[in-house]
Each structure stands twice: as C-alpha cells, then as structure tokens.
Design an enzyme around this catalytic site. Structure first.
Site, mmCIF file in Angstrom:
data_model
loop_
_atom_site.group_PDB
_atom_site.id
_atom_site.type_symbol
_atom_site.label_atom_id
_atom_site.label_comp_id
_atom_site.label_asym_id
_atom_site.label_seq_id
_atom_site.Cartn_x
_atom_site.Cartn_y
_atom_site.Cartn_z
ATOM 1 N N GLN A 169 27.280 59.411 45.428
ATOM 2 C CA GLN A 169 25.864 59.592 45.099
ATOM 3 C C GLN A 169 25.436 58.729 43.912
ATOM 4 O O GLN A 169 24.272 58.308 43.840
ATOM 5 C CB GLN A 169 25.551 61.063 44.849
ATOM 6 C CG GLN A 169 26.354 61.736 43.747
ATOM 7 C CD GLN A 169 27.634 62.363 44.240
ATOM 8 O OE1 GLN A 169 28.230 61.924 45.208
ATOM 9 N NE2 GLN A 169 28.085 63.396 43.544
ATOM 10 N N ASN B 165 37.317 56.569 43.923
ATOM 11 C CA ASN B 165 38.131 57.017 45.047
ATOM 12 C C ASN B 165 37.641 56.365 46.345
ATOM 13 O O ASN B 165 36.780 55.490 46.335
ATOM 14 C CB ASN B 165 38.114 58.547 45.146
ATOM 15 C CG ASN B 165 36.702 59.098 45.323
ATOM 16 O OD1 ASN B 165 35.797 58.405 45.783
ATOM 17 N ND2 ASN B 165 36.514 60.357 44.955
ATOM 18 N N HIS C 35 47.777 58.713 38.428
ATOM 19 C CA HIS C 35 46.335 58.544 38.628
ATOM 20 C C HIS C 35 45.803 59.546 39.638
ATOM 21 O O HIS C 35 44.718 60.099 39.469
ATOM 22 C CB HIS C 35 46.037 57.128 39.129
ATOM 23 C CG HIS C 35 45.830 56.139 38.035
ATOM 24 N ND1 HIS C 35 44.792 56.222 37.139
ATOM 25 C CD2 HIS C 35 46.514 55.024 37.702
ATOM 26 C CE1 HIS C 35 44.852 55.211 36.285
ATOM 27 N NE2 HIS C 35 45.889 54.471 36.598
ATOM 28 N N ASP D 93 45.955 48.145 31.147
ATOM 29 C CA ASP D 93 45.006 49.215 31.456
ATOM 30 C C ASP D 93 44.117 49.532 30.263
ATOM 31 O O ASP D 93 42.976 49.970 30.428
ATOM 32 C CB ASP D 93 45.761 50.484 31.864
ATOM 33 C CG ASP D 93 46.185 50.457 33.321
ATOM 34 O OD1 ASP D 93 45.748 49.557 34.055
ATOM 35 O OD2 ASP D 93 46.969 51.339 33.724
ATOM 36 N N SER E 49 44.161 53.498 43.001
ATOM 37 C CA SER E 49 44.962 52.489 42.304
ATOM 38 C C SER E 49 46.367 52.360 42.888
ATOM 39 O O SER E 49 46.870 53.255 43.562
ATOM 40 C CB SER E 49 45.042 52.848 40.825
ATOM 41 O OG SER E 49 45.423 51.743 40.063
ATOM 42 N N GLU F 121 47.242 45.484 43.654
ATOM 43 C CA GLU F 121 46.298 45.513 42.533
ATOM 44 C C GLU F 121 47.031 45.131 41.245
ATOM 45 O O GLU F 121 46.575 44.282 40.484
ATOM 46 C CB GLU F 121 45.699 46.914 42.415
ATOM 47 C CG GLU F 121 44.755 47.087 41.235
ATOM 48 C CD GLU F 121 44.378 48.525 40.988
ATOM 49 O OE1 GLU F 121 43.367 48.749 40.296
ATOM 50 O OE2 GLU F 121 45.096 49.435 41.464
ATOM 51 N N HIS F 122 48.155 45.793 41.003
ATOM 52 C CA HIS F 122 48.995 45.487 39.846
ATOM 53 C C HIS F 122 50.373 45.052 40.333
ATOM 54 O O HIS F 122 50.977 45.735 41.169
ATOM 55 C CB HIS F 122 49.188 46.723 38.957
ATOM 56 C CG HIS F 122 47.914 47.364 38.506
ATOM 57 N ND1 HIS F 122 47.372 48.474 39.138
ATOM 58 C CD2 HIS F 122 47.072 47.053 37.496
ATOM 59 C CE1 HIS F 122 46.257 48.820 38.516
ATOM 60 N NE2 HIS F 122 46.046 47.977 37.521
ATOM 61 N N GLN G 154 51.531 54.794 37.385
ATOM 62 C CA GLN G 154 50.572 54.583 38.459
ATOM 63 C C GLN G 154 50.373 55.862 39.259
ATOM 64 O O GLN G 154 49.260 56.228 39.624
ATOM 65 C CB GLN G 154 51.077 53.477 39.388
ATOM 66 C CG GLN G 154 50.050 53.007 40.382
ATOM 67 C CD GLN G 154 48.841 52.439 39.687
ATOM 68 O OE1 GLN G 154 48.939 51.507 38.908
ATOM 69 N NE2 GLN G 154 47.686 53.019 39.927
ATOM 70 N N HIS H 40 12.261 15.884 56.653
ATOM 71 C CA HIS H 40 13.221 15.643 55.574
ATOM 72 C C HIS H 40 13.221 14.162 55.179
ATOM 73 O O HIS H 40 13.225 13.804 53.999
ATOM 74 C CB HIS H 40 14.638 16.050 56.003
ATOM 75 C CG HIS H 40 14.891 17.546 55.921
ATOM 76 N ND1 HIS H 40 14.209 18.451 56.685
ATOM 77 C CD2 HIS H 40 15.774 18.260 55.154
ATOM 78 C CE1 HIS H 40 14.655 19.662 56.416
ATOM 79 N NE2 HIS H 40 15.606 19.586 55.475
ATOM 80 N N GLU I 195 20.027 13.864 62.164
ATOM 81 C CA GLU I 195 19.936 15.289 62.471
ATOM 82 C C GLU I 195 18.617 15.651 63.134
ATOM 83 O O GLU I 195 18.382 16.814 63.460
ATOM 84 C CB GLU I 195 20.133 16.126 61.194
ATOM 85 C CG GLU I 195 21.568 16.081 60.670
ATOM 86 C CD GLU I 195 21.845 17.117 59.591
ATOM 87 O OE1 GLU I 195 20.888 17.773 59.123
ATOM 88 O OE2 GLU I 195 23.022 17.292 59.218
ATOM 89 N N TYR J 248 29.841 52.060 37.148
ATOM 90 C CA TYR J 248 30.309 53.391 37.536
ATOM 91 C C TYR J 248 31.614 53.696 36.808
ATOM 92 O O TYR J 248 32.591 52.955 36.957
ATOM 93 C CB TYR J 248 30.514 53.503 39.051
ATOM 94 C CG TYR J 248 31.025 54.876 39.419
ATOM 95 C CD1 TYR J 248 30.205 55.981 39.261
ATOM 96 C CD2 TYR J 248 32.332 55.068 39.850
ATOM 97 C CE1 TYR J 248 30.659 57.258 39.539
ATOM 98 C CE2 TYR J 248 32.802 56.340 40.137
ATOM 99 C CZ TYR J 248 31.961 57.433 39.984
ATOM 100 O OH TYR J 248 32.420 58.689 40.246
#
Length: 427
Positions: free
Chosen positions: A189, A212, A262, A360, A237, A326-327, A259, A419, A414, A127
């Site tokens: 979607q 987002n 964004h 980036d 971000s 994140e950063h 930043q 087994h 067990e 995406y």
C-alpha cells in the site's frame, strides 16, 4: 543443517531449480497485491488507514509525523547510538559523493559538439521496511544518494509501530538527512500511495527501497501500469558464500546466519570446495543459532537454504554467476584472483575479515541491491539511480557543412523527406 548437493552430479534442470527463489507460480501474490493497489488508487487515505488497522494493528488519526514529532523521537536514543548513525552517514556520504561527475563535451566533427548534463529526478519515494525488523540503515542508504543527487522532494514511507509512531533510530536518520516528514504507511500500500498519490501522500517519479515479496511485486506492477519507475526488484534478502580450505568455519556460519535472521524467506547459500568445510560450518551453525534472539526466523531461512560442493573455486564461481546473488562473500586466500571472474553479483565482500554486515551498515557502499537473480541485469542503488542524464548538442555553420550531406543521404535512404528538408533548408 544445510541440504547439500554435489555440483558435478546436478543436471542442468536441477541447477536451474536451485537458483530459482521467491517465485509466484500460482499468481497468489500478484492477485493480492493488485487488490491492494486498486484500493489505494480508488480510496486513497481511507484505504491506507484501513490497511494500517488490518496489517499494522494501529488506528491512525494522522498518516504522517512532522518535524517536532521526529525531533522528540530522535532524542530518545543514546549518544552512542546517535554517533554510530553519524559515522555510517559520513561513510555512506563519502563513498557516494565520488559518483557525481560532470562529463566532457565531445566534438564528434568540426563544429558538431555533443555532451550530457546531469539533472536530479525531482520527486522520489523512499520505502523503509518495518515488519520483523526496522531498518534505519536503509533510510541512510537511500536518503544520502538522493540528497547528493539534489532531488527536490523526498517522500519517505515506513510502517507505523503499534503506538502509531516510528522508532528513534529512524527519526535520528531523518534529522541527519534534513527530512521533516515521514508517512506512516507500509507494504504494497505504501508503494501504491507513492505511485498514485493520495489526499495526503504526494505522487513521486521514482520509487526506491527493498521489501518482502508483496512490496517487490507492487513495484513491478506499478512500473508496468504507471509512468512511475523503480530502482530495481529488491525483495527478500540473500547471500552466497564461497569458502575453500582456508576459510574459517565460524566466520562462514556467522555470515550465513547474519543473512538468515532477516526473515524466513531469506536464503543463505554456501558453495564450498570440500565436504569437510560444509560439515564444520554445519557444526558452527548449530552452535551459533541457539543464542540468536531471532533464531526461529533464522532456522526457517536455513531450512530454505543449501550447500553446494564443487571441486574447484572456478566451479564455485560458475555456480555463483548463475545464481547472481544479492550479496557474494568470498572467504578464500585466493580472493584477488577471483574478482575478474565475477560477472553477476549485487555487492561483493572479499577475504576473511569482510563480513556483509559492514556493507549493510557503515563501510559506505549501498545495501539496496537486486535480489532473486536480478543482479544479472541490475546494479545496486547509487547516486546514478537518482539522476537523469540529458543529452545536448550544438552545431555551428561549419558543423552543418560537415555533417549535412551525411544526414541528407541517410534520411533519403530511409524515405524520410522531411528529415532531409530540415537539413537542406539550413544550407
């Protein structure tokens, strides 16, 4: 401009509130996204066209562009722009190509050999956000490791522009990656289309890419409701900058604004060891923000951001690890001593001359990273994100004699007789 808090005066609850971001307390985003996903699941392409008209303001006859369209659009950008994308592609490829390694066979006992082999995830969906900024760099960050991993099918979705196409920069990246088709779908979607499959868009095994809050919520929903996995929660971000007296206030302000531009839901946090540093950075913010084309978005993001005053760099690291950015940018002469103290961060930028912008775009590291505190448990995208590691083992006659009685005893304790029998019958 930045709201300022003193670290040592904050209660545990106040600190916890500061590190929360992009929450959905009333489930309004969840409800909206669930409705979108249901329509995509039930109506397929028809729903995608309806959403394109509603959200992207475009009437799509075709939900995709093919190779000839991509080549034509790629030819519209200048040679300098093409060359910049090529350099970024090469650096990203160079860094990620070191991540694909073959593991050794281990003989755990004489005659008992175990190993793992790498296999690519066959169908992956990428995406590429559109919205207020189109990000060809994200296509490189996702497409390069997918190609290195050897994924057989790469499905790319990105919102259409109002002319029903994509921009030339994204198109040129598609050529570099040898991807011949892009689907003109954005938002939640797009995630639904790749998760469920439609008449036009293939269903994939794993979905990648930032977005987002709606895109992030869609990814979390489909991971819980389908057999499709996701790379990580990668929403709006964020950056956290640690600055001491050695920091250049102009550099710090530039990093915060990089930043903030964004989007309004981005967050830029400054953790400084003195109030004087924060005052100087605020002056630089006022000076630099007025020349930004996206200054209104940046102002809103700065309003949602803040500064923390700590007494030491150690306290600054304590807050950073709790925030799990994140950063993380460390603008201090003492950056080397702080590396071992970093436990939670998506990507780290060290020293005064290492802006986040480099990562980036073109230094080679990946910019698809966990947000909203998920850096406590997630890594950023890498070649590992696009592969599976399958375990193998082979036991010889000697190996069965070595390990057989151990397995029989453990199976018996067990209470799993079959087994035990599976070993006993071979002796």
């Amino acid at each position: 401009m930045l709201r300022t808090y003193k670290y040592n005066t904050l209660s545990a609850e106040e600190k916890n509130q500061l590190i929360q971001r992009n929450t959905d307390p009333n489930n309004t985003i969840q409800e909206t996204v669930s409705g979108i996903l249901d329509q995509v699941k039930n109506k397929g392409d028809e729903a995608l066209r309806d959403f394109a008209a509603k959200f992207d303001k475009v009437d799509l006859k075709n939900l995709f562009l093919e190779k000839s369209d991509i080549e034509a659009l790629a030819s519209t950008i200048s040679r300098d722009q093409q060359r910049a994308l090529e350099i970024a592609f090469q650096n990203i490829h160079r860094f990620h190509s070191t991540q694909l390694r073959r593991e050794r066979v281990t003989e755990t006992m004489p005659g008992v050999k175990c190993w793992r082999e790498v296999r690519p995830i066959e169908k992956v969906g990428l995406y590429i956000p559109g919205g207020s900024a189109v990000l060809p760099s994200t296509l490189l960050m996702l497409g390069v490791p997918a190609r290195i991993a050897g994924c057989k099918e790469i499905v790319v979705c990105s919102p259409p522009q109002q002319d029903g196409k994509i921009n030339g920069f994204v198109a040129y990246c598609l050529l570099l990656l040898k991807i011949d088709r892009i689907y003109l779908v954005g938002g939640a979607q797009a995630v639904g289309a790749m998760a469920y499959g439609t008449q036009t868009i293939p269903k994939v095994d794993k979905i990648f890419g930032p977005g987002n809050q709606y895109v992030t919520k869609a990814k979390s929903i489909i991971q819980g409701q389908t057999n499709v996995s996701i790379d990580m929660p990668a929403g709006p971000s964020e950056v956290l900058v640690i600055a001491d007296q050695s920091a250049n206030p102009a550099f710090v302000a530039a990093d915060l604004l990089a930043q903030a531009e964004h989007g309004a839901d981005s967050q830029a946090v400054l953790v400084a060891t003195s109030s004087a540093t924060i005052e100087k950075v605020n002056k630089e913010l006022k000076k630099q923000i007025i020349v930004l084309p996206r200054q209104e978005l940046a102002r809103k993001a700065i309003e949602n951001s803040y500064a923390i005053i700590t007494e030491t760099l150690i306290e600054a690291m304590e807050f950073s690890n709790a925030y799990a950015p994140e950063h993380l940018i460390i603008e201090s002469d003492e950056w080397q001593s702080l590396i071992v103290k970093i436990s939670n961060a998506g990507s780290v930028f060290l020293g005064h001359l290492t802006p986040e912008s480099a990562g980036d775009y073109a230094s080679g590291t990946n910019h698809t990273l966990p947000t909203s505190g998920y850096a406590r448990s997630y890594s950023g995208v890498s070649v590992d994100s696009f592969i599976k590691k399958i375990t193998f083992q082979h036991i010889s006659e000697e190996g069965l004699q070595q390990i057989g009685s151990t397995v029989e005893i453990l199976a018996e304790l067990e209470g799993l007789q079959a087994h035990k029998n599976a070993v006993s019958i071979r002796n």
